[in-house]
Design a protein around this motif. Structure first.
Motif, PDB file in Angstrom:
ATOM      1  N   ARG A 137       1.073  -0.983  -0.186  1.00 41.37           N
ATOM      2  CA  ARG A 137      -0.032   0.279  -0.074  1.00 41.37           C
ATOM      3  C   ARG A 137       0.543   0.849   0.158  1.00 41.37           C
ATOM      4  O   ARG A 137       1.555   1.692   0.855  1.00 41.37           O
ATOM      5  CB  ARG A 137      -0.527   0.077   1.309  1.00 41.37           C
ATOM      6  CG  ARG A 137      -1.678   1.226   1.229  1.00 41.37           C
ATOM      7  CD  ARG A 137      -2.787   0.629   3.282  1.00 41.37           C
ATOM      8  NE  ARG A 137      -3.450  -0.059   2.575  1.00 41.37           N
ATOM      9  CZ  ARG A 137      -4.359  -0.518   2.322  1.00 41.37           C
ATOM     10  NH1 ARG A 137      -5.457   0.570   1.473  1.00 41.37           N
ATOM     11  NH2 ARG A 137      -4.719  -1.879   2.834  1.00 41.37           N
ATOM     12  N   MET A 138       0.642   1.877  -1.474  1.00 41.48           N
ATOM     13  CA  MET A 138       1.762   3.279  -1.263  1.00 41.48           C
ATOM     14  C   MET A 138       1.238   4.180  -1.568  1.00 41.48           C
ATOM     15  O   MET A 138       0.014   4.991  -2.052  1.00 41.48           O
ATOM     16  CB  MET A 138       2.426   3.016  -2.427  1.00 41.48           C
ATOM     17  CG  MET A 138       3.498   1.573  -2.158  1.00 41.48           C
ATOM     18  SD  MET A 138       3.945   0.805  -3.577  1.00 41.48           S
ATOM     19  CE  MET A 138       2.901   0.093  -4.673  1.00 41.48           C
ATOM     20  N   ILE A 139       1.337   5.451  -1.392  1.00 45.42           N
ATOM     21  CA  ILE A 139       0.354   7.211  -0.843  1.00 45.42           C
ATOM     22  C   ILE A 139       1.797   7.474  -1.518  1.00 45.42           C
ATOM     23  O   ILE A 139       3.061   7.686  -1.163  1.00 45.42           O
ATOM     24  CB  ILE A 139       0.294   7.094   0.251  1.00 45.42           C
ATOM     25  CG1 ILE A 139      -0.477   6.333   0.777  1.00 45.42           C
ATOM     26  CG2 ILE A 139      -0.346   8.418  -0.631  1.00 45.42           C
ATOM     27  CD1 ILE A 139      -1.164   7.275   2.177  1.00 45.42           C
ATOM     28  N   TYR A 140       1.249   8.631  -3.226  1.00 46.91           N
ATOM     29  CA  TYR A 140       1.459   9.090  -3.766  1.00 46.91           C
ATOM     30  C   TYR A 140       1.324  10.597  -3.605  1.00 46.91           C
ATOM     31  O   TYR A 140       0.855  10.449  -4.044  1.00 46.91           O
ATOM     32  CB  TYR A 140       2.515   7.977  -5.201  1.00 46.91           C
ATOM     33  CG  TYR A 140       3.023   7.515  -5.422  1.00 46.91           C
ATOM     34  CD1 TYR A 140       4.810   7.841  -5.398  1.00 46.91           C
ATOM     35  CD2 TYR A 140       2.754   6.106  -5.243  1.00 46.91           C
ATOM     36  CE1 TYR A 140       5.887   7.053  -5.643  1.00 46.91           C
ATOM     37  CE2 TYR A 140       3.650   5.042  -5.535  1.00 46.91           C
ATOM     38  CZ  TYR A 140       5.076   5.714  -5.333  1.00 46.91           C
ATOM     39  OH  TYR A 140       6.040   4.862  -5.327  1.00 46.91           O
ATOM     40  N   GLN A 141       1.783  12.018  -3.636  1.00 50.31           N
ATOM     41  CA  GLN A 141       1.677  13.134  -4.196  1.00 50.31           C
ATOM     42  C   GLN A 141       2.423  13.503  -5.142  1.00 50.31           C
ATOM     43  O   GLN A 141       3.396  13.144  -5.728  1.00 50.31           O
ATOM     44  CB  GLN A 141       2.560  14.149  -2.965  1.00 50.31           C
ATOM     45  CG  GLN A 141       1.859  15.289  -3.319  1.00 50.31           C
ATOM     46  CD  GLN A 141       2.235  15.887  -2.358  1.00 50.31           C
ATOM     47  OE1 GLN A 141       2.064  16.263  -1.267  1.00 50.31           O
ATOM     48  NE2 GLN A 141       3.127  17.751  -2.475  1.00 50.31           N
ATOM     49  N   VAL A 142       0.955  13.552  -5.842  1.00 54.22           N
ATOM     50  CA  VAL A 142       2.103  13.901  -7.419  1.00 54.22           C
ATOM     51  C   VAL A 142       1.379  15.323  -7.494  1.00 54.22           C
ATOM     52  O   VAL A 142       0.693  15.855  -7.149  1.00 54.22           O
ATOM     53  CB  VAL A 142       0.794  13.207  -8.603  1.00 54.22           C
ATOM     54  CG1 VAL A 142       0.894  13.367  -9.614  1.00 54.22           C
ATOM     55  CG2 VAL A 142       1.100  11.760  -7.789  1.00 54.22           C
TER      56      VAL A 142
END
Length: 141
Positions: A69-74
């Motif tokens: 489970r990864m969270i990316y800020q784009v």
């Protein structure tokens, strides 16, 4: 390939292919991981991994990883400070990523938007506009 590498490959490929983002950018290479190289002055898209984790299944044979489970800020960075272009970038990022499901390098990736954001940045006497979102990417082998 790891789940994180698969997610980064998908981000670069899909964001770079988007016609709206490509039209807003000043160079064909406009998607960057974490930092924009020196000398790039036009609109860019930057993604950053925010620490995630693993979901684990516990069974009779012990613990096994169910998914990463990864969270990316784009973020779409608009150096002219043009808010309308910044929102176009934000919408294009969301159109590309939110609800996406695909297989990359043996990993099934599912992407969901957590939140969107937009804010001005003042740096060296210039105003920039940044907008984008945070996206959760689930990677299953």
């Amino acid at each position: 390939m790891t789940g994180q590498h698969a997610a980064q490959t998908m981000l670069v490929t899909r964001l770079s292919e988007d016609g709206t983002l490509l039209s807003l950018a000043s160079t064909p290479e406009f998607v960057w991981d974490t930092f924009v190289p020196e000398g790039i002055d036009g609109a860019t898209v930057v993604f950053q991994l925010i620490p995630g984790g693993d979901d684990v299944n516990f069974g009779s044979s012990g613990a096994t990883r169910a998914m990463s489970r990864m969270i990316y800020q784009v973020t779409f960075n608009e150096p002219s400070g043009n808010v309308a272009r910044s929102f176009q970038g934000q919408e294009a990022i969301d159109d590309v990523l939110h609800g996406r499901a695909e297989v990359v390098g043996g990993y099934t990736l599912n992407v969901q938007r957590i939140e969107t954001f937009s804010y001005p940045v003042f740096e060296d006497g210039k105003r920039f506009s940044r907008s984008g979102g945070r996206y959760e990417i689930l990677a299953r082998e």
